[in-house]
Design a protein around this motif. Sequence first.
Motif, PDB file in Angstrom:
ATOM      1  N   THR A  50      68.535  70.779  25.258  1.00 15.34           N
ATOM      2  CA  THR A  50      67.762  71.434  26.489  1.00 15.34           C
ATOM      3  C   THR A  50      66.405  71.952  25.918  1.00 15.34           C
ATOM      4  O   THR A  50      65.567  71.871  26.641  1.00 15.34           O
ATOM      5  CB  THR A  50      68.588  72.523  27.080  1.00 15.34           C
ATOM      6  N   SER A 107      65.670  61.365  29.900  1.00 14.35           N
ATOM      7  CA  SER A 107      67.262  61.763  30.121  1.00 14.35           C
ATOM      8  C   SER A 107      68.002  61.418  28.830  1.00 14.35           C
ATOM      9  O   SER A 107      67.450  60.976  27.744  1.00 14.35           O
ATOM     10  CB  SER A 107      67.705  60.627  31.448  1.00 14.35           C
ATOM     11  N   LEU A 128      75.642  69.674  31.981  1.00 14.85           N
ATOM     12  CA  LEU A 128      75.620  69.603  33.429  1.00 14.85           C
ATOM     13  C   LEU A 128      74.844  70.688  34.298  1.00 14.85           C
ATOM     14  O   LEU A 128      74.372  70.538  35.389  1.00 14.85           O
ATOM     15  CB  LEU A 128      77.079  69.737  34.076  1.00 14.85           C
ATOM     16  N   GLY A 170      71.030  69.803  34.785  1.00 15.79           N
ATOM     17  CA  GLY A 170      70.649  68.731  35.216  1.00 15.79           C
ATOM     18  C   GLY A 170      69.463  68.046  35.823  1.00 15.79           C
ATOM     19  O   GLY A 170      68.755  67.079  35.739  1.00 15.79           O
ATOM     20  N   PRO A 203      68.378  65.076  32.895  1.00 19.29           N
ATOM     21  CA  PRO A 203      69.476  64.417  33.516  1.00 19.29           C
ATOM     22  C   PRO A 203      70.217  63.630  32.545  1.00 19.29           C
ATOM     23  O   PRO A 203      69.915  63.257  31.522  1.00 19.29           O
ATOM     24  CB  PRO A 203      68.780  63.351  34.316  1.00 19.29           C
ATOM     25  N   THR A 204      71.704  63.988  32.388  1.00 19.14           N
ATOM     26  CA  THR A 204      72.534  63.706  31.231  1.00 19.14           C
ATOM     27  C   THR A 204      73.702  63.073  31.932  1.00 19.14           C
ATOM     28  O   THR A 204      74.546  63.387  32.845  1.00 19.14           O
ATOM     29  CB  THR A 204      72.955  64.882  30.728  1.00 19.14           C
ATOM     30  N   THR A 205      73.979  61.986  31.238  1.00 19.79           N
ATOM     31  CA  THR A 205      75.316  61.114  31.576  1.00 19.79           C
ATOM     32  C   THR A 205      76.220  61.643  30.464  1.00 19.79           C
ATOM     33  O   THR A 205      75.989  61.163  29.312  1.00 19.79           O
ATOM     34  CB  THR A 205      75.150  59.662  31.745  1.00 19.79           C
ATOM     35  N   THR A 240      72.755  62.972  36.510  1.00 19.22           N
ATOM     36  CA  THR A 240      73.496  64.065  35.826  1.00 19.22           C
ATOM     37  C   THR A 240      75.043  63.654  36.166  1.00 19.22           C
ATOM     38  O   THR A 240      75.322  64.043  37.454  1.00 19.22           O
ATOM     39  CB  THR A 240      73.004  65.438  36.202  1.00 19.22           C
TER      40      THR A 240
END
Length: 338
Positions: free
Chosen positions: A80, A88, A148, A151, A155-157, A219
Amino acid sequence: MVIGATGQIGRVAVGALARDGWEVTAVSRGGGRDEGWPAGVRAVGADRGDDTELAAVIGDGCDVLVDMVAYGPEHARQLTSFADRIGSAVVISSVSVYEDDKGRNFDTQAEPDGFPVYPVPLGESQRTIQPGEASYSTRKAGLERELLAVGDRLPTTLLRAGAIHGPHCRTPRELYFVKRNLDARRRRVIAYGGESRFHPASVHNIAELIRLAAVRPGTRALNAVDPDAPTAAEIAAAIDAVMGVETETVLVDGPPPAPSVGDTPWSVPVPVVCDMSAAERELGYRPVVRYVETLPDTVAWIERRLAGGRDWREAYPKMFQAYGDLFDYAAEDTWLKS
């Protein structure tokens, strides 16, 4: 940028991303390369635990950062802190973050009636355990929770992987049957009637999810498993077929009949089978391999690691640490004779 590039998932993911047209920087502590990577991949050495080193390799920024080795909330905060330089992220998590409706999870499985009973199939809406410092699972939950929550900035998967398999694995569950075959053990015991199902996840299918998430930022938390969840007995038979051996399987109803007898790395009293429909819907995901298709490479890798009679505990120290003695043949013979 791929952090943990020379690990079992990273090796495949770097190749998949490079062949998809990305300019890939492969980051690992040793800065090594995999022989299968395209020539354009840039390999650099850095310790992701060192903020200064990680900042240096990120430099002016990257469109996508893929993190194979993020472990706890401190790694989420680290990523972060670089959000202004990362478009992302795709981060590997684990199905062990789930808990059932009675609060049971992988951390309670050794307790009486402590194994979690999940829906079949298990979807991403299932609740997750409380973050904490107590275990791998609680730390992964902390990683997820923090990523999360930010996000909008990063943006995070998150990919919740099952039982990861493939070459370069440090804890290959297939070792349980491969070594028995190498040791000419023609009788083996499998608990729970051989029906245990613990969903495997090929490095190739995880790499495909990474490739798709890279071009579809968002996210989200998604399961990451194979299209099949074979039983322990089916896995044993498939390994036999790859190795060209015939064995006799002694199936035991219920739990292992004695310590270290019939307790395979897949032995669970109830199935752990995940739903992949969210990844199909959100990423357009389709699996690229099935479990049995990848077994020859996995078996060959294990055989090479054990060549020359090498002690399996030296070849796979993390396996020994996680599971204890998987090859107590004296105990097996005593139980079989009884």
